[in-house]
Write a protein that holds these residues in place. Structure first.
Motif, PDB file in Angstrom:
ATOM      1  N   ASP A 282      13.973 -49.520  -1.851  1.00 18.40           N
ATOM      2  CA  ASP A 282      15.339 -49.394  -2.585  1.00 18.40           C
ATOM      3  C   ASP A 282      15.532 -48.248  -3.631  1.00 18.40           C
ATOM      4  O   ASP A 282      16.467 -47.851  -3.760  1.00 18.40           O
ATOM      5  N   TYR A 283      14.521 -48.207  -4.253  1.00 19.74           N
ATOM      6  CA  TYR A 283      14.486 -46.971  -5.683  1.00 19.74           C
ATOM      7  C   TYR A 283      14.732 -45.782  -5.022  1.00 19.74           C
ATOM      8  O   TYR A 283      15.366 -44.931  -5.665  1.00 19.74           O
ATOM      9  N   GLN A 284      14.062 -45.519  -3.889  1.00 23.45           N
ATOM     10  CA  GLN A 284      14.359 -44.150  -3.085  1.00 23.45           C
ATOM     11  C   GLN A 284      15.581 -44.002  -2.734  1.00 23.45           C
ATOM     12  O   GLN A 284      16.133 -43.192  -2.878  1.00 23.45           O
ATOM     13  N   GLU A 285      15.949 -45.008  -1.919  1.00 24.38           N
ATOM     14  CA  GLU A 285      17.387 -44.874  -1.409  1.00 24.38           C
ATOM     15  C   GLU A 285      18.474 -44.865  -2.641  1.00 24.38           C
ATOM     16  O   GLU A 285      19.423 -43.867  -2.385  1.00 24.38           O
ATOM     17  N   ASP A 286      18.351 -45.494  -3.780  1.00 20.22           N
ATOM     18  CA  ASP A 286      19.184 -45.241  -4.900  1.00 20.22           C
ATOM     19  C   ASP A 286      19.045 -43.825  -5.464  1.00 20.22           C
ATOM     20  O   ASP A 286      20.140 -43.289  -5.666  1.00 20.22           O
ATOM     21  N   MET A 287      17.919 -43.150  -5.352  1.00 22.17           N
ATOM     22  CA  MET A 287      17.755 -41.753  -5.904  1.00 22.17           C
ATOM     23  C   MET A 287      18.381 -40.924  -5.052  1.00 22.17           C
ATOM     24  O   MET A 287      19.107 -39.618  -5.375  1.00 22.17           O
TER      25      MET A 287
ATOM     26  N   LYS B  44      21.042 -41.411  -3.286  1.00 23.80           N
ATOM     27  CA  LYS B  44      22.505 -41.316  -3.688  1.00 23.80           C
ATOM     28  C   LYS B  44      22.846 -40.697  -4.871  1.00 23.80           C
ATOM     29  O   LYS B  44      23.840 -40.085  -5.064  1.00 23.80           O
ATOM     30  N   ARG B  45      21.963 -41.036  -5.828  1.00 28.88           N
ATOM     31  CA  ARG B  45      22.111 -40.064  -7.288  1.00 28.88           C
ATOM     32  C   ARG B  45      22.153 -38.723  -7.237  1.00 28.88           C
ATOM     33  O   ARG B  45      22.725 -38.248  -7.725  1.00 28.88           O
TER      34      ARG B  45
ATOM     35  N   SER C 277      13.718 -41.927 -12.649  1.00 27.87           N
ATOM     36  CA  SER C 277      13.753 -43.018 -11.865  1.00 27.87           C
ATOM     37  C   SER C 277      13.217 -44.227 -12.983  1.00 27.87           C
ATOM     38  O   SER C 277      13.088 -43.870 -14.126  1.00 27.87           O
ATOM     39  N   TRP C 278      12.696 -45.346 -12.514  1.00 26.55           N
ATOM     40  CA  TRP C 278      12.326 -46.424 -13.078  1.00 26.55           C
ATOM     41  C   TRP C 278      10.902 -45.852 -13.858  1.00 26.55           C
ATOM     42  O   TRP C 278      10.284 -44.615 -13.505  1.00 26.55           O
TER      43      TRP C 278
END
Length: 167
Positions: A9-14, A16-17, A155-156
């Motif tokens: 999920d955090y990679q998908e978010d990145m 998009k960012r 990222s986180w």
């Protein structure tokens, strides 16, 4: 032909960012801690540019091989595409001979991008988008990256990745 890249999920978010950042900026640096999947993120982002010329640049031959291996897993026809994965040492000597100009230049371990060789290559292609990936968006010299990258996407923290069991 591509195989599905399974991202966290955090990679998908990145992804998009980064896409959003490229709407407003020509160069983006992404920070993600070591071990959180920067190479898979790189593959997903390169996949968005498959019909264009993309150069992926690393500072060591081992990283070039690792990136090529990852990209070939997701893009079996990599050798017939316009994606080139190379070392900065080779590219800095040969970029002027390249017939195509890249739409995207990806710099792995982008904290090295302040080196003269990287800056020279990046400056030679002002129309190209630039993407830098790093775990450490700072240098011992305290020299910044504002002259190379317009925006830094963080990222986180490593602490959060550890807390959720991803590191």
């Amino acid at each position: 032909m591509t195989k599905d890249i399974q991202l966290f999920d955090y990679q998908e978010d990145m992804v998009k960012r980064v896409q959003e950042a490229f709407r407003h900026h020509d160069s983006v640096m992404v920070q993600m801690p070591t071990g959180t999947g920067k190479t898979y993120l790189l593959a997903a982002l390169v996949g968005l540019f498959l019909k264009e010329e993309v150069w992926v640049v690393a500072h060591r031959c081992e990283l070039v091989s690792q990136i090529k291996d990852t990209l070939e897993r997701f893009f079996p026809s990599l050798k017939s595409t316009s994606i080139k994965v190379t070392s900065i040492q080779w590219l800095s000597r040969h970029y002027q001979e390249m017939e195509e100009s890249p739409s995207l230049i990806v710099i792995d371990e982008a904290h090295h991008a302040v080196a003269k060789t990287y800056k020279e290559v990046m400056d030679a292609f002002p129309e190209s988008k630039k993407l830098g990936l790093t775990a450490t968006p700072c240098r011992m010299t305290r020299r910044g990256f504002a002259d190379l990258f317009d925006v830094l996407l963080m990222s986180w923290s490593a602490k959060r990745f550890i807390a959720i069991g991803r590191l």
